[in-house]
Every structure is written in structure tokens, then in C-alpha cells.
Write an enzyme that holds these catalytic residues in place. Sequence first.
Site, PDB file in Angstrom:
ATOM      1  N   ASP A  30       0.985  -1.145   0.132  1.00 39.32           N
ATOM      2  CA  ASP A  30       0.074   0.040   0.224  1.00 39.32           C
ATOM      3  C   ASP A  30       0.957   1.188   0.028  1.00 39.32           C
ATOM      4  OD1 ASP A  30      -3.328   0.311   0.916  1.00 39.32           O
ATOM      5  OD2 ASP A  30      -1.994   2.092   0.876  1.00 39.32           O
ATOM      6  N   LEU A 152     -17.148  -9.988  -1.251  1.00 40.78           N
ATOM      7  CA  LEU A 152     -17.424 -10.232   0.112  1.00 40.78           C
ATOM      8  C   LEU A 152     -18.145  -8.885   0.650  1.00 40.78           C
ATOM      9  CD1 LEU A 152     -15.373  -7.629   1.552  1.00 40.78           C
ATOM     10  CD2 LEU A 152     -13.611  -9.280   0.897  1.00 40.78           C
ATOM     11  N   CYS A 262     -19.876   0.785  -1.828  1.00 43.77           N
ATOM     12  CA  CYS A 262     -20.054  -0.226  -3.133  1.00 43.77           C
ATOM     13  C   CYS A 262     -21.447   0.069  -3.880  1.00 43.77           C
ATOM     14  CB  CYS A 262     -20.035  -1.671  -2.915  1.00 43.77           C
ATOM     15  SG  CYS A 262     -18.364  -2.073  -2.274  1.00 43.77           S
TER      16      CYS A 262
HETATM   17  P1  NAD Z   1     -10.085   1.285   0.110  1.00 43.27           P
HETATM   18  O1  NAD Z   1     -10.145   2.507   0.010  1.00 43.27           O
HETATM   19  O2  NAD Z   1     -10.359   0.752   1.697  1.00 43.27           O
HETATM   20  O3  NAD Z   1      -8.420   0.593  -0.257  1.00 43.27           O
HETATM   21  C1  NAD Z   1      -7.811   0.962  -1.270  1.00 43.27           C
HETATM   22  C2  NAD Z   1      -6.253   0.929  -0.776  1.00 43.27           C
HETATM   23  O4  NAD Z   1      -5.552   1.122  -1.962  1.00 43.27           O
HETATM   24  C3  NAD Z   1      -5.965   2.189   0.051  1.00 43.27           C
HETATM   25  O5  NAD Z   1      -5.430   1.567   1.332  1.00 43.27           O
HETATM   26  C4  NAD Z   1      -5.125   3.029  -0.780  1.00 43.27           C
HETATM   27  O6  NAD Z   1      -4.064   3.635  -0.083  1.00 43.27           O
HETATM   28  C5  NAD Z   1      -4.280   1.856  -1.784  1.00 43.27           C
HETATM   29  N1  NAD Z   1      -3.733   2.254  -3.141  1.00 43.27           N
HETATM   30  C6  NAD Z   1      -4.248   3.059  -3.865  1.00 43.27           C
HETATM   31  N2  NAD Z   1      -3.348   3.242  -4.899  1.00 43.27           N
HETATM   32  C7  NAD Z   1      -2.371   2.433  -4.544  1.00 43.27           C
HETATM   33  C8  NAD Z   1      -1.135   2.118  -5.515  1.00 43.27           C
HETATM   34  N3  NAD Z   1      -0.857   2.968  -6.260  1.00 43.27           N
HETATM   35  N4  NAD Z   1      -0.494   1.460  -4.634  1.00 43.27           N
HETATM   36  C9  NAD Z   1      -0.868   0.667  -3.445  1.00 43.27           C
HETATM   37  N5  NAD Z   1      -1.725   1.050  -2.843  1.00 43.27           N
HETATM   38  C10 NAD Z   1      -2.582   1.779  -3.480  1.00 43.27           C
HETATM   39  O7  NAD Z   1     -11.024   0.405  -0.885  1.00 43.27           O
HETATM   40  P2  NAD Z   1     -11.815  -0.912  -0.785  1.00 43.27           P
HETATM   41  O8  NAD Z   1     -13.091  -0.848  -0.046  1.00 43.27           O
HETATM   42  O9  NAD Z   1     -10.797  -2.011  -0.147  1.00 43.27           O
HETATM   43  O10 NAD Z   1     -12.135  -1.389  -2.238  1.00 43.27           O
HETATM   44  C11 NAD Z   1     -11.412  -1.513  -3.149  1.00 43.27           C
HETATM   45  C12 NAD Z   1     -11.932  -2.107  -4.453  1.00 43.27           C
HETATM   46  O11 NAD Z   1     -12.627  -3.398  -4.098  1.00 43.27           O
HETATM   47  C13 NAD Z   1     -12.992  -1.130  -4.958  1.00 43.27           C
HETATM   48  O12 NAD Z   1     -12.847  -1.030  -6.446  1.00 43.27           O
HETATM   49  C14 NAD Z   1     -14.309  -1.468  -4.443  1.00 43.27           C
HETATM   50  O13 NAD Z   1     -15.282  -1.071  -5.381  1.00 43.27           O
HETATM   51  C15 NAD Z   1     -14.016  -2.977  -4.355  1.00 43.27           C
HETATM   52  N6  NAD Z   1     -14.943  -3.736  -3.530  1.00 43.27           N
HETATM   53  C16 NAD Z   1     -15.237  -3.338  -2.086  1.00 43.27           C
HETATM   54  C17 NAD Z   1     -15.773  -4.081  -1.371  1.00 43.27           C
HETATM   55  C18 NAD Z   1     -16.126  -3.494   0.048  1.00 43.27           C
HETATM   56  O14 NAD Z   1     -17.039  -4.075   0.691  1.00 43.27           O
HETATM   57  N7  NAD Z   1     -15.284  -2.424   0.807  1.00 43.27           N
HETATM   58  C19 NAD Z   1     -16.366  -5.466  -1.667  1.00 43.27           C
HETATM   59  C20 NAD Z   1     -16.173  -5.645  -3.120  1.00 43.27           C
HETATM   60  C21 NAD Z   1     -15.566  -5.031  -3.965  1.00 43.27           C
END
Ligand code: NAD
Length: 445
Positions: A30, A152, A262
Site C-alpha cells: 500500500d 465479500l 459499493c
Molecule cells: P479502500 O479505499 O479501503 O482501499 C484501497 C487501498 O488502495 C488504500 O489503502 C489505498 O492507499 C491503496 N492504494 C491506492 N493506490 C495504490 C497504489 N498505486 N499502490 C498501492 N496502494 C494503493 O478500498 P476497498 O473498500 O478495499 O475497495 C477496493 C476495491 O474493491 C474497489 O474497487 C471496491 O469497489 C471493491 N470492492 C469493495 C468491497 C467492500 O466491501 N469494500 C467489496 C467488493 C469489492
Amino acid sequence: MRIAMIGTGYVGLVSGACFADFGHRVCCVDKDASKIDGLNGGVMPIWEPGLEALVKSNVDRDRLTFTTDLATGVKDAEAVFIAVGTPARRGDGHADLTFVFEAVRELAKVMKPGTVVVTKSTVPVGTGDKIEAILKEEGVADFSVASNPEFLREGAAIADFKHPDRIVVGAQDDRAQEVLREIYRPLFLNRAPILFTGRRTAELTKYAANAFLAVKISFINEIADLCEAVGADVQEVARGIGLDNRIGAKFLHAGPGYGGSCFPKDTLALLQTAAEAGVEQRIVDTTVKVNDERKQAMAGRVADALGGSVRGKRIGVLGLAFKPNTDDMRDAPSIPLVRTLLEQGAEVVAFDPVAMENALPLFPGLKAADDAYGVAEGADALVIVTEWDEFRALDLVKLASRMRGNLLVDLRNVYDPDEAERAGLNYRGLGRAGSRTPPLRAAAE
Ligand code: NAD
């Protein structure tokens, strides 16, 4: 397998920890150094049941590591998952792919030949093609790009990841299929169905799933409004239709409108994809509007129940997170509710079991209490916004005795109206117009 996870948020951290628990060696990367420092010191950046223990046990077995350095993270990785955020772009609602493409360009410089790049982030149809083009542009010759959307739910993320209803893999070549089959092999042993599809199909499947669930929620919310008007009970209607296997009982709980990280953004992104393709999606379009209006309307319900205005009233809010068992405040229904109440001159006091730290910066002027009874102290009205378990079995008599008024607005239909009324509360649920409510007790000065 050796796996790298780019993005260590709700999805990346849970997926990384679960893959490690399957026996793979996982490095979570990250950009946020404080997150990685915290994780290296055993501090979780998010609140998710069971996560801390899962992370700790896999770190202790040397199967799970954390770094801010991408080159270290992807060294030797056979598969690199991209799990960075894809928020809605301001203005048009299109999924903002800046983080995804940035990650891919950085990855191109350090990945080894033969790597399978897998998008776990929710990304619009065709993103896999664009990733492929970027990697070629950056001079990478030998790679595969696959889509593996994540289904999830926050609050039950580990259980969902380990016991999924299905795994969807969009892979265009044998290598990507084989690598993903191997990664998920422990789940085949649990008989989790794995669907291999084209990459575009996998990308669209994620949006279609979230849009369908959003439609289901909005449907029962509108039925709740009808129930109120005609004297029916939406809880019973939901049970009556949900027991039909063709319909299913889940996502049929009337409430203040869906929120979270989401559904709001994914429905908007689906509409953008459809608009670009020149195909109308009227059901999803309407759902987005119905849900936005509903979230905005919740403060008005409280005002109506207080005789038309909240000015000068003390209103206690139970729960702020967009749903129980998470500290996630993204697009939470509490946001328009609390902001409107504050704007309209109410004094608002709130308690959420884990989201206070994330929530307080969003609401200047909001007061915090230590528990539900603290919220009730001197309140004219209480509003249940998030159905945390600890709000399901409150001592209603004690709660009522702490209040100045007696209004309980239950936006999650947690309580039995009769029980609440026996405790001396003026109960207002959703879609339950049939309940007998005593006249509003005048607030003592
Ligand atoms: P989040 O914002 O909690 O986490 C994303 C992370 O990516 C952050 O910690 C950020 O610092 C990091 N990041 C960004 N650019 C980066 C890079 N170039 N290198 C390294 N790290 C980097 O997001 P999330 O809720 O985990 O969601 C992530 C994806 O999964 C989204 O597309 C979301 O739609 C999808 N998703 C989320 C859920 C959910 O319940 N949260 C469920 C299914 C799918």
C-alpha cells in the site's frame, strides 16, 4: 503460490489475509505508509470481525507481509492482484480508474515475465483491455490480465471470502485460468462454485450483482411507503414474499436507503457504462433516484414525528456506520440525516460502537456519547440508524426514563412497536402504519 496484493484496504487486506490462510505466501502493498507501519506493528487499519487474529496468525507463520515498496512486494509473485479503490468520479459518476492505472504503470516497471495481473477492484467493462494496453505500452511482453471481482460484504468479510457463494474468474488464456484455479483450490475443496467467463463478462457480473441488490432494497423501501399508507406491515410482507425461493429473504429489509462503499458508486458506474454503450438501464436509473431521495427524506420523518420542526430539539442517533460490524462511513445514510438535523437547528448526540472516529470529522457540531443510554439522556427523540446487535436488546424502559421526550424513530424496524409503546415510547418504525402509537409526550422544558 506467491501473491502480491496492491491496495491494502477493506478488500485487499481481507483477501490477502485469507489467501495467506489458504497457505499461499502473500505480500500486501500500500502507498499509505501509516497503514503499512500500523500493520507491521499489528494494528489493523479497519474494523472487521476476526481480521486482527487472522492477520496475526499468518504473519506469525511468515506467510503474510506488508510493504510500501512495490518492487519488494511483487518480487517472485506469480499473481498480482489489484485491489485499489475505484470511487465514483466527481460530476459524472463514472468509476475513477486513476488508482488502478497508476498501479498498473508502476507494476509494469517491476513485474517479472509471466505474471498474471488480476483486477479484484470493481472496474467497468473493458478495464482489463485497457490494463493490457498499458502493460504493452510500458514494454511488458509476457503477461496475462484476468478479472476476479470480489463479492465479500464488510462486517462478514472473512466468512464471505472463505465461503463464497461463487468465485467469478474472467480469464482470456490458459495460464491465467490455471493460476487462479490453483489460488482458489482450497475453496473448490469446500465446493465453492467457480465460474470461468470472458473478462468482460466477469467485469459486468460484479456490477449486475450490486445493481440487482440495490434494486431489491429500493423495491422493499417503496413497498414500506405503501404499507404505511394502507395500514400494512412491511416486515410481514417481506417475510411473506421472501419465503418464496424465487425471491429469497435477503436484502428485503426496509430501511433508510442503501449506502456504503459499493452500491451507490457501482450503480452510478453501471449507468455510465450503459450510457456509453447506448443502452438504457431504466430500472437501475430509477433505483438510484429512489434511493437518493429516500436518504434525503429521513430527517423529514424525524421532523414530522416531532410536530414539523427539529429546531432546538435534542436528537439522539444510534449508529452511524453504513451498516453494523464495520467502521465504514462511506455514503452512509447517517450522513444526510445528521447533517440535515444539524442544519435545521437540532442538537444531535450520537453513538456508534466502532465508527465514531471516522464519523466525527464528517459532522462538525455533532456530540458524542459513550453508549445508547448516554445518547438518550435528555433527548426529545431517538433515531436508530444502524442496526448494531447492541441496539437490538436495549432496556427500553431505562432508555425512555433518560429521555426528555419519548419519540423513538426506528429506521431499521429493530423493535416490536407494542413492546416500545409498553415502555412508554412513541414508536415510529418504517412501513408499519398499523402500530398503535400513544400521543407524543410534550418535551419538558
Ligand atoms: P479502500 O479505499 O479501503 O482501499 C484501497 C487501498 O488502495 C488504500 O489503502 C489505498 O492507499 C491503496 N492504494 C491506492 N493506490 C495504490 C497504489 N498505486 N499502490 C498501492 N496502494 C494503493 O478500498 P476497498 O473498500 O478495499 O475497495 C477496493 C476495491 O474493491 C474497489 O474497487 C471496491 O469497489 C471493491 N470492492 C469493495 C468491497 C467492500 O466491501 N469494500 C467489496 C467488493 C469489492
